[in-house]
Design a protein around this motif. Structure first.
Motif, short mmCIF file in Angstrom:
data_model
loop_
_atom_site.label_atom_id
_atom_site.label_comp_id
_atom_site.label_asym_id
_atom_site.label_seq_id
_atom_site.Cartn_x
_atom_site.Cartn_y
_atom_site.Cartn_z
N ILE A 1 -0.70 1.70 7.52
CA ILE A 1 0.43 2.61 7.32
C ILE A 1 0.74 3.36 8.61
N ASP A 2 -0.30 3.77 9.33
CA ASP A 2 -0.08 4.48 10.61
C ASP A 2 0.66 3.59 11.60
N ARG A 3 0.29 2.32 11.66
CA ARG A 3 0.93 1.38 12.58
C ARG A 3 2.41 1.23 12.24
N TYR A 4 2.69 1.08 10.95
CA TYR A 4 4.09 0.99 10.49
C TYR A 4 4.87 2.24 10.86
N ARG A 5 4.31 3.40 10.58
CA ARG A 5 5.02 4.65 10.87
C ARG A 5 5.27 4.82 12.36
N ASP A 6 4.28 4.46 13.18
CA ASP A 6 4.47 4.57 14.63
C ASP A 6 5.59 3.65 15.10
N ARG B 1 0.85 -1.19 0.00
CA ARG B 1 0.00 0.00 0.00
C ARG B 1 0.89 1.24 0.00
N PRO B 2 0.76 2.13 -0.98
CA PRO B 2 1.64 3.31 -1.01
C PRO B 2 1.52 4.14 0.26
N PHE B 3 2.63 4.69 0.69
CA PHE B 3 2.62 5.51 1.90
C PHE B 3 1.62 6.66 1.76
N GLU B 4 1.53 7.22 0.57
CA GLU B 4 0.66 8.37 0.34
C GLU B 4 -0.82 8.01 0.51
N ALA B 5 -1.15 6.71 0.46
CA ALA B 5 -2.55 6.28 0.62
C ALA B 5 -2.99 6.32 2.08
N SER C 1 16.33 6.36 12.18
CA SER C 1 15.89 6.48 10.79
C SER C 1 14.93 7.66 10.73
N THR C 2 15.44 8.78 10.31
CA THR C 2 14.67 10.02 10.41
C THR C 2 13.49 10.08 9.45
N GLU C 3 13.49 9.22 8.42
CA GLU C 3 12.39 9.17 7.47
C GLU C 3 11.75 7.79 7.49
N THR C 4 10.47 7.73 7.82
CA THR C 4 9.81 6.43 7.95
C THR C 4 9.41 5.83 6.60
N ASP C 5 9.10 6.68 5.64
CA ASP C 5 8.54 6.20 4.37
C ASP C 5 9.64 5.76 3.42
N GLN C 6 10.17 4.55 3.67
CA GLN C 6 11.27 4.03 2.88
C GLN C 6 10.92 2.62 2.39
N GLN C 7 11.11 2.39 1.10
CA GLN C 7 10.67 1.16 0.45
C GLN C 7 11.27 -0.08 1.08
N PHE C 8 12.59 -0.11 1.27
CA PHE C 8 13.22 -1.32 1.78
C PHE C 8 13.00 -1.49 3.28
N ALA C 9 12.74 -0.40 3.99
CA ALA C 9 12.32 -0.53 5.39
C ALA C 9 10.97 -1.24 5.45
N MET C 10 10.06 -0.87 4.56
CA MET C 10 8.75 -1.51 4.52
C MET C 10 8.86 -2.98 4.11
N PHE C 11 9.68 -3.28 3.09
CA PHE C 11 9.86 -4.67 2.69
C PHE C 11 10.31 -5.52 3.88
N THR C 12 11.32 -5.03 4.61
CA THR C 12 11.85 -5.82 5.72
C THR C 12 10.87 -5.88 6.88
N TYR C 13 10.15 -4.79 7.11
CA TYR C 13 9.09 -4.79 8.13
C TYR C 13 8.07 -5.89 7.83
#
Length: 404
Positions: free
Chosen positions: A298-303, A289-293, A312-324
């Motif tokens: 997405i909120d749970r991931y960002r938190d 799901r795109p971060f912009e959506a 990691s000062t920026e949460t919206d990162q593709q490979f961070a999401m893949f590994t998450y």
């Protein structure tokens, strides 16, 4: 170690009970009470996982955010009480982007670190896969390498970007002659070029050429000149975003009339500050799901990223999401394996899941099928003309030609 599962869905009670029996050694009273759990990495209070990724070496610029996603998901799991009351701990190793180093890292974690299984963000596992399969060690990660396919112990929710979907997106944007840009001619790269050439052909684009560029030894202007001589009206980057950005800039300076440019990676807001201008107008496929959506998942991931991977000062990162997501997948298997897990029980239980969705972060995936089929539909985002943000451009592009 610096610590960095969307919700775990309940399986049918009967399945859980069967898995619990499989996963536990015989108990004194026959019902699981007093059972001895002696699988590697499992103690009464702790379950230890291994994590392998390139913290250094050539691929490190692409995978730089992967550790944050792993730490974030582990931190969230522990904050919610662990799995079956066990705290999740981890050991990690740097594979340096090398198959030789990767094999040593995996052996060290499995043989000496005695981890229960592995979460990976690596393209250098091929020398270890056969041994991991024979030993029955559960592994989750990005199925970047073809040898992932057909291994029951190796779990992935994305085997690749569907070459046909990428081809359809380029064709819909008006592309008819595609220049594929790669960093080298390694076996992994050659396999990807073959797959994407076939995908482009399947979408109706039959004029395709491949160009190699590495900033360490090449000149992007010279590569752009060769692309212009070929007459390309579209670019496809199977390359690190920073390298591909140099080629894109060079084609722009040469005033080439490109209709579309696609990069397979680079959906990472932290890159916009440095690479945004060079990647302006470049489209990127998104498998989650795109971060912009936005939305609860997405909120749970960002938190989790903010709380457990704060460096990691920026949460919206593709490979961070893949590994998450891949860490969440491992934790799901550990949950399903029961209070006294074994590797065999983990693999059997997780292979029985037909609708894994990472708590709403991805479209449901049938884990019973591990034949290597890529996702048939996903979204595309594009770097804005100013290079300062990502813009959703297609919510759904599918291999069968359907869109949304």
């Amino acid at each position: 170690m610096r610590l960095r599962t969307p919700r775990i869905l309940l399986e049918a009670t009967a399945v859980v009970l069967v898995v619990a029996v499989i996963g536990c050694a015989p108990s004194r009273d026959g019902n699981g009470q007093g059972a001895t759990c002696d699988a590697p990495g499992i103690t009464p209070s702790e379950a230890t996982l291994g994590f392998v990724y390139p913290d250094s070496g050539p691929p490190s610029s692409v995978f730089v955010s992967a550790r944050a996603g792993f730490d974030a998901r582990i931190g969230l799991a522990n904050a919610e009480g662990g799995v079956h009351g066990r705290r999740i701990s981890a050991q990690w190793r740097d594979d340096e982007g090398s198959a030789t180093v990767g094999a040593l890292a995996v052996e060290d974690l499995v043989q000496h670190g005695q981890v229960f299984g592995l979460v990976t963000a690596s393209a250098s596992l091929h020398d270890s896969m056969e041994r991991l399969t024979k030993q029955g060690v559960p592994v989750t990660g990005l199925a970047i390498e073809p040898a992932w396919v057909g291994r029951a112990n190796m779990f992935a929710v994305v085997y690749s970007a569907s070459p046909v979907v990428v081809g359809r997106y380029i064709q819909d944007a008006g592309g008819t002659k595609v220049a594929i840009v790669t960093p080298d001619t390694s076996p992994v790269t050659e396999s990807a070029v073959t797959s994407y050439t076939q995908g482009l052909n399947a979408a109706g684009i039959n004029t395709v050429a491949r160009f190699t560029f590495s900033a360490a030894v090449g000149d992007p202007a010279q590569v752009a000149q060769k692309i212009a001589e070929f007459g390309a009206d579209a670019l496809l980057g199977i390359e690190a975003p920073d390298e591909f950005g140099k080629v894109v800039q060079a084609t722009r300076a040469a005033r080439m009339p490109l209709t579309v440019s696609v990069a397979l990676s680079g959906y990472d807001r932290s890159l916009l500050g440095t690479l945004g201008p060079s990647l302006a107008g470049v489209s990127i496929p998104v498998f989650f799901r795109p971060f912009e959506a936005g939305g609860p998942a997405i909120d749970r991931y960002r938190d989790a990223m903010a709380s457990y991977a704060p460096e990691s000062t920026e949460t919206d990162q593709q490979f961070a999401m893949f590994t998450y997501i891949n860490t969440d997948l491992f934790l799901r298997g550990l949950e399903l394996a029961g209070p006294c897990p074994t590797r065999e029980g983990f693999i059997r239980a997780l292979r029985g899941v037909s609708d894994y969705d990472a708590g709403g972060l991805i479209a449901p995936v049938d884990l019973r099928n591990y034949a290597g089929e890529p996702l048939s539909c996903y979204a595309f985002v594009r770097v804005s003309s100013a290079g300062t943000e990502f813009e959703p451009v297609r919510e759904r592009v599918c291999a069968d030609g359907s869109t949304g």
